[in-house]
Design an enzyme around this catalytic site. Structure first.
Site, short mmCIF file in Angstrom:
data_model
loop_
_atom_site.label_atom_id
_atom_site.label_comp_id
_atom_site.label_asym_id
_atom_site.label_seq_id
_atom_site.Cartn_x
_atom_site.Cartn_y
_atom_site.Cartn_z
N GLU A 163 0.85 -1.20 0.00
CA GLU A 163 0.00 0.00 0.00
C GLU A 163 0.88 1.25 0.00
OE1 GLU A 163 -3.34 0.20 -0.45
OE2 GLU A 163 -2.48 2.19 -0.75
N LYS A 218 8.31 -1.63 -2.31
CA LYS A 218 7.66 -0.88 -1.24
C LYS A 218 8.71 -0.27 -0.30
CE LYS A 218 4.99 0.66 1.87
NZ LYS A 218 3.84 1.52 1.90
N CYS A 274 6.22 4.50 8.90
CA CYS A 274 6.87 3.74 7.83
C CYS A 274 8.32 4.09 7.54
CB CYS A 274 6.07 3.90 6.54
SG CYS A 274 4.51 3.02 6.62
C1 UDX Z 1 0.63 -1.69 9.59
C2 UDX Z 1 2.13 -1.59 9.45
O1 UDX Z 1 2.59 -0.57 10.31
C3 UDX Z 1 2.56 -1.30 8.06
O2 UDX Z 1 3.94 -1.47 7.90
C4 UDX Z 1 1.93 -2.24 7.13
O3 UDX Z 1 2.23 -1.86 5.82
C5 UDX Z 1 0.44 -2.35 7.35
O4 UDX Z 1 0.14 -2.60 8.69
P1 UDX Z 1 -1.12 0.11 10.15
O5 UDX Z 1 -2.39 -0.29 9.51
O6 UDX Z 1 -0.81 1.57 10.24
O7 UDX Z 1 0.09 -0.42 9.34
O8 UDX Z 1 -0.97 -0.60 11.56
P2 UDX Z 1 -1.93 -0.57 12.79
O9 UDX Z 1 -2.75 0.68 12.74
O10 UDX Z 1 -1.12 -0.90 13.98
O11 UDX Z 1 -2.96 -1.76 12.49
C6 UDX Z 1 -2.70 -3.11 12.59
C7 UDX Z 1 -3.92 -3.80 13.21
O12 UDX Z 1 -3.73 -5.21 13.17
C8 UDX Z 1 -4.20 -3.44 14.66
O13 UDX Z 1 -5.50 -2.92 14.78
C9 UDX Z 1 -4.05 -4.75 15.41
O14 UDX Z 1 -4.93 -4.88 16.50
C10 UDX Z 1 -4.31 -5.77 14.33
N1 UDX Z 1 -3.74 -7.09 14.58
C11 UDX Z 1 -2.44 -7.24 14.85
C12 UDX Z 1 -4.57 -8.22 14.50
O15 UDX Z 1 -5.77 -8.11 14.28
N2 UDX Z 1 -4.02 -9.45 14.69
C13 UDX Z 1 -2.71 -9.63 14.97
O16 UDX Z 1 -2.25 -10.77 15.14
C14 UDX Z 1 -1.89 -8.48 15.06
C1 UDX Z 2 4.59 7.44 3.67
C2 UDX Z 2 4.59 7.33 2.13
O1 UDX Z 2 4.42 8.63 1.56
C3 UDX Z 2 3.48 6.38 1.68
O2 UDX Z 2 3.55 6.20 0.28
C4 UDX Z 2 3.64 5.05 2.38
O3 UDX Z 2 2.58 4.18 2.04
C5 UDX Z 2 3.68 5.24 3.88
O4 UDX Z 2 4.71 6.16 4.24
P1 UDX Z 2 3.15 8.78 5.44
O5 UDX Z 2 4.13 8.30 6.43
O6 UDX Z 2 1.70 8.63 5.75
O7 UDX Z 2 3.38 8.05 4.04
O8 UDX Z 2 3.38 10.35 5.18
P2 UDX Z 2 4.30 11.24 4.23
O9 UDX Z 2 3.44 12.27 3.65
O10 UDX Z 2 5.11 10.45 3.32
O11 UDX Z 2 5.22 12.01 5.28
C6 UDX Z 2 6.18 11.32 6.08
C7 UDX Z 2 6.93 12.31 6.94
O12 UDX Z 2 7.81 13.12 6.16
C8 UDX Z 2 6.03 13.30 7.70
O13 UDX Z 2 6.51 13.47 9.01
C9 UDX Z 2 6.16 14.56 6.90
O14 UDX Z 2 5.92 15.71 7.68
C10 UDX Z 2 7.60 14.48 6.44
N1 UDX Z 2 7.87 15.27 5.22
C11 UDX Z 2 7.29 14.91 4.03
C12 UDX Z 2 8.73 16.36 5.26
O15 UDX Z 2 9.27 16.69 6.33
N2 UDX Z 2 8.98 17.06 4.10
C13 UDX Z 2 8.41 16.73 2.91
O16 UDX Z 2 8.69 17.40 1.92
C14 UDX Z 2 7.53 15.62 2.88
#
Ligand code: UDX
Ligand code: UDX
Length: 461
Positions: A163, A218, A274
């Site tokens: 994603e 990714k 990430c």
């Molecule tokens: C996560 C990872 O951070 C990211 O690297 C990956 O690409 C996608 O999954 P995110 O959706 O932001 O991203 O994580 P989080 O908000 O922590 O959600 C994960 C969910 O999975 C939680 O709600 C957790 O309760 C659930 N989970 C985890 C299960 O249902 N079963 C499990 O065994 C472990």
């Molecule tokens: C990132 C990737 O963009 C996305 O494609 C991937 O799926 C998950 O990780 P995200 O972490 O949600 O997404 O936010 P992003 O907009 O990429 O910003 C990441 C961090 O970099 C933030 O703290 C943002 O403030 C910072 N940032 C971004 C800067 O400081 N300067 C910039 O020009 C852009």
């Protein structure tokens, strides 16, 4: 091509929740069930009050209200969802390991393995398994191993479908992705997933590759994005010394179509779940193949980011006559970027920690982050007791309370509302000299110096 009628997604987090909502919205003929072990999270997804969804994303509530109950369901019944699904997305978290080999660098795959074992145990029909979580290269191999060795003899096809959505713009990114990436070995399984995305994404934007290219892409995409932020932040320090202006430099280089203008905004440092995690992971993988020069190269992106965060805090202390002890410092923003309530790896946490070591009184206002979350973030660092954190840090629910009587304002998140504040009035209610440290360069157009503030942005004198 296998016909898909029912989809399950394990993990109702920042990735699983919005992604499945949009898949369901755009494919009314499919039944999409998102499951999670966390009952509270599922209850929040099912809440009739759409303001209570567990994550804040512009546009999410209208997608959920369109599809939920029609063909989108949130549940804790993991087994039932697995049993009924033709295709299962795995979207659980893969945090950096906090123990054992690879501690602090490698991705912890225990939740992925638990999912695989549970799927293998329950599945009585063939399934397509889709890796949605970001995973180290060749994880699909381990997944397949577990599924085939512990399963009931049914067939599993593994696809990688990372994603790329960014938080705060998740719905727009999902509705109009630059590309959708699908890696796999079995072309029929790949087509089944292509078919789902084709409901709203033009076919030429759906890229298909082998599994390993998809998994690696990714990590590499996030590493490149983070590298751009660290590159511009490195130059920001040079600008502060030389009298160049980082925003002017960014504009000048960004007009070169080979460089491009996006992701060149100097800041107090990148955060989010990430960037750091994925680079550490890349570094770990490179080292595991003995590619030490490659590993060192990418590790510098993180070193520079850590430097930028501590440099911002040091600058505050130095400018305020080398002491912040007992001084009230108003933090505007705590989220790692605007339009999200997510605080994972937010620069604000580390800047606060630095200032708290110097006994500053930090007062935080963020429009979307709860006090509970802010204390949790600080407690997690383990720098001081949780009583100490509560003594030194106050969380308030309006900006004025944060700023009233403060010695300095520090902008940590670029929330739009901060640009519209009544700075003239704020000045009257602050201690003098009134300092502003703008970690996002969002206030400079306001000519705060004219109002009598001592204003310091990033990357300018
Ligand atoms: C996560 C990872 O951070 C990211 O690297 C990956 O690409 C996608 O999954 P995110 O959706 O932001 O991203 O994580 P989080 O908000 O922590 O959600 C994960 C969910 O999975 C939680 O709600 C957790 O309760 C659930 N989970 C985890 C299960 O249902 N079963 C499990 O065994 C472990
Ligand atoms: C990132 C990737 O963009 C996305 O494609 C991937 O799926 C998950 O990780 P995200 O972490 O949600 O997404 O936010 P992003 O907009 O990429 O910003 C990441 C961090 O970099 C933030 O703290 C943002 O403030 C910072 N940032 C971004 C800067 O400081 N300067 C910039 O020009 C852009």
């Amino acid at each position: 091509m296998k016909e898909i009628k029912k989809i399950a997604c394990i993990g109702a987090g920042y990735v699983g929740g919005p992604t499945m909502s949009v898949i369901a919205q755009k494919n009314p003929h499919l039944t999409v069930t998102v499951v999670d072990l966390n009952q509270m999270r599922i209850d929040a997804w099912n809440s009739s009050d759409l303001d209570k969804l567990p994550i804040y994303e512009p546009g999410l509530s209208s997608v959920v209200s369109e599809a939920r109950g029609r063909n989108l369901f949130f549940s804790t019944d993991v087994e039932k969802a697995i049993d009924e699904a033709d295709m299962i997305f795995i979207s659980v978290n893969t945090p950096t390991k906090t123990y054992g080999k690879g501690k602090g660098q490698a991705a912890d795959l225990k939740y992925i393995e638990l999912c695989a074992r549970q799927i293998a145990k329950i599945a009585k029909t063939d399934k397509i398994i889709v890796e949605k979580s970001t995973l180290p290269v060749r994880t699909a191999e381990s997944l397949k191993g577990i599924l085939d060795n512990t399963g009931n003899g049914v067939n599993f096809d593994i696809l990688s479908n990372p994603e790329f959505l960014a938080e705060g713009t998740a719905i727009a990114d999902l509705h109009q992705p630059d590309r959708v990436l699908i890696g796999g070995e079995n072309s029929e399984a790949i087509e089944s997933l292509v078919n789902i995305y084709e409901s709203w994404v033009p076919r030429e934007r759906i890229l298909t590759t082998n599994l390993w290219s998809s998994e690696l892409s990714k990590l590499v995409a996030n590493a490149f994005l983070a590298q751009r932020v660290s590159s511009i932040n490195a130059i920001s320090e040079l600008c502060e010394q030389t009298g160049a202006n980082i925003d002017e430099v960014a504009r000048a280089i960004g007009q070169d179509s080979r460089i491009g203008s996006k992701f060149l905004k100097a800041s107090v440092g990148f955060g989010g779940s990430c960037f750091q995690k994925d680079i550490l992971n890349l570094v770990y993988i490179a080292r595991s193949y003995n590619l030490n020069v490659v590993a060192d190269y990418w590790e510098q992106v993180i070193t520079l980011n850590d430097h930028q965060k501590s440099r911002f805090a040091e600058n505050i202390i130095q400018t305020m006559y080398n002491t912040v002890n007992g001084k009230k410092i108003a933090f505007l923003g705590w989220a790692f970027k605007k339009d999200t309530n997510d605080t994972r790896e937010s620069a604000a946490i580390y800047v606060a920690d630095y200032l708290l070591d110097e006994e500053a009184n930090v007062v935080v206002y963020d429009p979307k982050v709860s006090a509970e979350q802010i204390y949790k973030d600080l407690d997690y660092l383990g720098s001081r007791t949780s009583e100490e954190n509560r003594r030194l840090v106050k969380v308030v629910d309006n900006y004025f309370e944060a700023i009233n009587g403060a010695h300095a304002v520090a902008v940590l998140t670029e929330w739009d509302e901060f640009k519209q504040l009544d700075w003239k009035n704020i000045k009257l209610n602050m201690q003098l000299p009134a300092f502003i440290f703008d970690g996002r360069n969002v206030l400079e157009h306001l000519d705060l110096a004219e109002l009598g503030f001592l204003y310091k942005g990033i990357g300018k004198q």
